[in-house]
Motif scaffolding. Structure first.
Motif, PDB file in Angstrom:
ATOM      1  N   PHE A  32       0.909  -1.066  -0.002  1.00  0.00           N
ATOM      2  CA  PHE A  32       0.192  -0.140   0.077  1.00  0.00           C
ATOM      3  C   PHE A  32       0.965   1.237   0.132  1.00  0.00           C
ATOM      4  O   PHE A  32       1.884   1.268   0.842  1.00  0.00           O
ATOM      5  N   THR A  33       0.618   2.283  -1.059  1.00  0.00           N
ATOM      6  CA  THR A  33       1.423   3.390  -1.002  1.00  0.00           C
ATOM      7  C   THR A  33       0.298   4.848  -0.748  1.00  0.00           C
ATOM      8  O   THR A  33      -0.796   4.657  -1.380  1.00  0.00           O
ATOM      9  N   MET A  34       0.959   5.991  -0.221  1.00  0.00           N
ATOM     10  CA  MET A  34       0.082   6.939  -0.456  1.00  0.00           C
ATOM     11  C   MET A  34       1.130   8.328  -0.380  1.00  0.00           C
ATOM     12  O   MET A  34       2.285   8.148   0.516  1.00  0.00           O
ATOM     13  N   GLU A  35       0.823   9.129  -1.222  1.00  0.00           N
ATOM     14  CA  GLU A  35       1.520  10.286  -1.470  1.00  0.00           C
ATOM     15  C   GLU A  35       0.629  11.486  -1.130  1.00  0.00           C
ATOM     16  O   GLU A  35      -0.467  11.676  -1.659  1.00  0.00           O
ATOM     17  N   LEU A  36       1.141  12.510  -0.433  1.00  0.00           N
ATOM     18  CA  LEU A  36       0.536  13.815  -0.373  1.00  0.00           C
ATOM     19  C   LEU A  36       1.316  14.905  -0.453  1.00  0.00           C
ATOM     20  O   LEU A  36       2.505  14.981   0.006  1.00  0.00           O
ATOM     21  N   ASN A  37       0.983  15.790  -1.391  1.00  0.00           N
ATOM     22  CA  ASN A  37       1.820  16.938  -1.656  1.00  0.00           C
ATOM     23  C   ASN A  37       0.863  18.265  -1.339  1.00  0.00           C
ATOM     24  O   ASN A  37      -0.292  18.403  -1.341  1.00  0.00           O
ATOM     25  N   HIS A  38       1.569  19.051  -0.356  1.00  0.00           N
ATOM     26  CA  HIS A  38       0.892  20.237  -0.112  1.00  0.00           C
ATOM     27  C   HIS A  38       1.864  21.512   0.130  1.00  0.00           C
ATOM     28  O   HIS A  38       3.131  21.289   0.158  1.00  0.00           O
ATOM     29  N   ARG A  39       1.238  22.598   0.084  1.00  0.00           N
ATOM     30  CA  ARG A  39       2.183  23.987   0.189  1.00  0.00           C
ATOM     31  C   ARG A  39       2.370  24.220   1.814  1.00  0.00           C
ATOM     32  O   ARG A  39       1.405  24.178   2.530  1.00  0.00           O
ATOM     33  N   ILE A  40       3.552  24.553   2.057  1.00  0.00           N
ATOM     34  CA  ILE A  40       3.734  25.069   3.537  1.00  0.00           C
ATOM     35  C   ILE A  40       3.568  26.387   3.529  1.00  0.00           C
ATOM     36  O   ILE A  40       3.058  27.019   4.234  1.00  0.00           O
ATOM     37  N   TRP A  57       3.279   0.617   3.092  1.00  0.00           N
ATOM     38  CA  TRP A  57       3.380  -0.366   3.831  1.00  0.00           C
ATOM     39  C   TRP A  57       3.461  -1.547   2.786  1.00  0.00           C
ATOM     40  O   TRP A  57       2.643  -1.763   2.005  1.00  0.00           O
ATOM     41  N   GLN A  58       4.162  -2.697   3.240  1.00  0.00           N
ATOM     42  CA  GLN A  58       4.222  -3.938   2.563  1.00  0.00           C
ATOM     43  C   GLN A  58       4.314  -5.115   3.612  1.00  0.00           C
ATOM     44  O   GLN A  58       5.014  -4.981   4.425  1.00  0.00           O
ATOM     45  N   ASP A  59       3.854  -6.228   3.062  1.00  0.00           N
ATOM     46  CA  ASP A  59       3.982  -7.495   3.778  1.00  0.00           C
ATOM     47  C   ASP A  59       4.246  -8.284   2.708  1.00  0.00           C
ATOM     48  O   ASP A  59       3.747  -8.643   1.730  1.00  0.00           O
ATOM     49  N   ARG A  60       5.503  -8.969   2.955  1.00  0.00           N
ATOM     50  CA  ARG A  60       6.151  -9.940   1.906  1.00  0.00           C
ATOM     51  C   ARG A  60       5.889 -11.379   2.340  1.00  0.00           C
ATOM     52  O   ARG A  60       6.377 -11.732   3.637  1.00  0.00           O
TER      53      ARG A  60
END
Length: 676
Positions: free
Chosen positions: A586-594, A606-609
């Motif tokens: 599972f991947t998640m990306e968040l982009n925001h202005r500071i 997060w990953q499970d092998r």
């Protein structure tokens, strides 16, 4: 002068076009923005690379191309460029993604894709095994501007290519067997790295530094004339490493030239890559003081005629040299049984020809490829009658393939039927037959439903065949791998929201892997008689800024998830590659202005092998699940950018491959300067 060109340039916009669009393009000789494509403009699946873009005229310098879901159109002619196969799940990492993401190598960028497994050995682009949908690193084709640079010695060296992140326009990832597109070796998918085809600045310089004595520098410059473009880039990166014998030195240089005339285009590229790195437990946990030194030389030239009938020839050569040291020079004491280092030199030479014809009903593609792979070694291959310097062994094989695909477009429905005939000189049979069927339906302007059936084959690497040491035993009787894959899915695209869902089922036969019955046994290469893989992948992205433009600090959010389950015919075997797959990612990306021009990009995965690995004490240890959070902060000014990276912020201890611990929290920063 360039500003005036931008101001005076006329741009025409259309809502929709179908089968006869090329006539409008040809007559207007203008740049056209297209809102929605009805039907598919799929090109020659085996040969046409996405990098062959139309060259800008002198009054269109630095004009950005328009990238759509299925094609990229940059000129007045119907330059139908393949970015995706219509009935497959495709992921495109754009140059904007590259600038934002907390990554300093191609392997780092690929970590953000839920369908890709990165088994990292060395950090920051040193070495990683990259695979797709539960496959192995040998089952994926790696291309640079459409030129197949996959290493026939071993997939461990697939990313020994001379390229820096600042050179990349985009990365196209095709998941699932792609023999018609990239040849028989694209067993589980392909990754095509597309470089910037003409200079986007007069010069570019990037400096970075960080923990573990990390230092890096990149520089690029180019010349753009009315009918040609020339670019030179170079980069150097080093670090003392995060654990003992994980230090590295990496040097890249890449030259590209493009020539354009009224009737044709010619693209030339050549490059050199040099890596020297400590390989702590890379191939065996028993020996922590390993070292590897590799060099890669490559060159290619490709042409393309213009018009409704296109002829696209390519010629390429790639040489890879490496010296592997089980006991690094200077290490003491060296056991008496160790007779010396391993030396290998592999050469790949190929010629590819494709012809494409565009008609009212669809596109016809046909062509062929000749590819020769050879190796000189003191370990791999058949014994030479007389040694050549360090080399006492040699092997060579040639792959010959022919393909044909016919695509039909009927309003909102697209159907393609193709076949690949493939022969390898190391096999006794004549030609193998690989049929492929792809279909899609554009249910609405933003909704596409698709399905496909594809077949592929992969030859064993020279390492699979011959590598025999105190820990490994090769197998010269290996059979080629074969697979048949089904896929169906749906894609939705809106200016504020995109999503996809796909399911796939791969039936693999004679899958090659290194296995053993007990922890104390030697690794042996062999064919697993049956390995089936079933899975699903889904993802979504939101353009948050469009809801409250200028007020909302959040720019976008993207998430992806991939689930895989494999069933095998050979139970109770310890696997080194094929059976240790990512069950969940599972991947998640968040982009925001500071603040104003300061922004942040967060990447969570997060990953499970599945599977187990052999520890340094000889025990079998299940791979634990883990979660990692990375951050990059960018401060963009007019001509330069200052950035800060923190990878693995919470200092998580995790393992991707065997008993090799991955880096903990690693902080670095840098500054880049460009001038237009």
């Amino acid at each position: 002068m360039q500003k005036n060109c931008f101001q005076n340039q006329k741009i025409y916009s259309f809502c929709r076009f179908s089968g006869k669009a090329y006539s409008a393009f040809s007559s207007m000789h203008k740049i056209v923005n297209i809102g929605v494509l009805s039907g598919c403009t799929l090109l020659a699946a085996h040969s046409q690379d996405s990098s062959a873009q139309s060259f800008p005229s002198s009054d269109q310098q630095l004009t950005p191309e328009m990238t759509l879901d299925e094609v990229t159109i940059t000129a007045s002619e119907p330059d139908l460029i393949l970015n995706v196969e219509t009935a497959k799940l495709i992921t495109v990492i754009t140059k904007e993604d590259i600038a934002r993401q907390p990554a300093i190598s191609i392997e780092d960028l690929l970590k953000s894709v839920s369908g890709i497994d990165i088994k990292q050995r060395g950090a920051n682009g040193v070495q990683a095994d990259v695979s797709v949908r539960g496959g192995t690193p040998d089952q994926i084709a790696i291309l640079l501007n459409g030129i197949n640079l996959s290493n026939p010695q071993t997939g461990h060296y697939n990313f020994d290519i001379p390229i820096n992140l600042s050179d990349i326009e985009r990365i196209e990832i095709i998941q699932g067997p792609s023999s018609l597109l990239y040849g028989a070796s694209a067993f589980s998918g392909g990754i095509n790295i597309i470089t910037k085809q003409y200079p986007d600045s007069n010069y570019y310089v990037n400096l970075q530094s960080g923990m573990h004595q990390l230092f890096g520098v990149e520089a690029r410059s180019g010349i753009l004339t009315k009918r040609s473009s020339h670019q030179l880039s170079a980069g150097y990166n080093r670090s003392d490493g995060y654990i003992e014998d994980s230090d590295y030195r990496i040097f890249n240089v890449l030259w590209q030239s493009q020539f354009d005339s009224k009737s044709s285009k010619i693209n030339f590229q050549t490059g050199y890559n040099n890596k020297a790195y400590g390989a702590n437990t890379f191939y065996s946990a028993i020996y922590p003081h390993q070292f590897d030194h590799t060099q890669t030389f490559f060159a290619s030239v490709q042409g393309e005629s213009k018009g409704r009938v296109k002829l696209i020839p390519k010629m390429y050569w790639n040489r890879h040299w490496d010296c592997f040291q089980l006991f690094r020079d200077g290490f003491s004491p060296v056991p008496s049984w160790y007779t010396g280092h391993n030396y290998h030199q592999s050469d790949v030479f190929g010629f590819n020809f494709n012809a494409q014809y565009v008609s009212k009903t669809g596109i016809s593609n046909f062509g062929g490829e000749f590819r020769n792979e050879s190796i000189l070694s003191n370990v791999l291959g058949k014994a030479l009658d007389s040694p050549e310097g360090k080399y006492s062994r040699y092997d060579s094989r040639s792959n010959i393939s022919y393909f044909f695909e016919q695509q039909f477009n009927f309003r909102k429905f697209s159907f393609a039927l193709g076949v690949l005939f493939n022969h390898n000189t190391s096999l006794h049979n004549n030609f193998d037959f690989f049929p492929n069927i792809n279909a899609s339906w554009q249910a609405s302007p933003g909704l596409k439903i698709y399905a496909s059936w594809n077949n592929a084959m992969r030859m064993p690497t020279f390492t699979d065949l011959y590598y025999t040491t105190k820990t490994h035993t090769g197998n010269t009787n290996l059979l080629p791998e074969k697979s048949s894959a089904w896929e169906a899915g749906v894609k939705y695209k809106h200016k504020r929201f995109t999503s996809h869902f796909t399911g796939f089922y791969n039936m693999g036969k004679e899958i090659i892997d290194w296995v053993k019955q007990n922890p104390e046994d030697l690794w042996q290469s062999g064919n697993q008689t049956r390995l089936d893989c079933i899975g699903l992948e889904t993802g979504a992205g939101f353009d948050l800024n469009s809801f409250l433009p200028g007020v909302n600090p959040f720019s976008r959010i993207r998430a992806g998830y991939c689930y895989i389950d494999q069933t095998k015919s050979s139970d109770k075997l310890i696997s080194k590659y094929a059976l240790d797959y990512l069950r969940h990612k599972f991947t998640m990306e968040l982009n925001h202005r500071i603040f104003q021009s300061v922004s942040a990009d967060w990447l969570f995965r997060w990953q499970d092998r599945a599977g187990e690995y052999t520890s340094g004490t000889g025990e079998q240890v299940p791979y634990p699940a883990y979660a990692v959070l990375d951050l990059k902060i960018n401060w963009q000014l007019k001509n330069f950018k200052i950035y800060f990276l923190a990878n693995n912020i919470f200092n998580v201890t995790y393992y991707d491959l065997g008993d090799i611990p991955q880096p903990g929290c690693w902080v670095m920063g840098g500054i880049s300067l460009s001038h237009r």
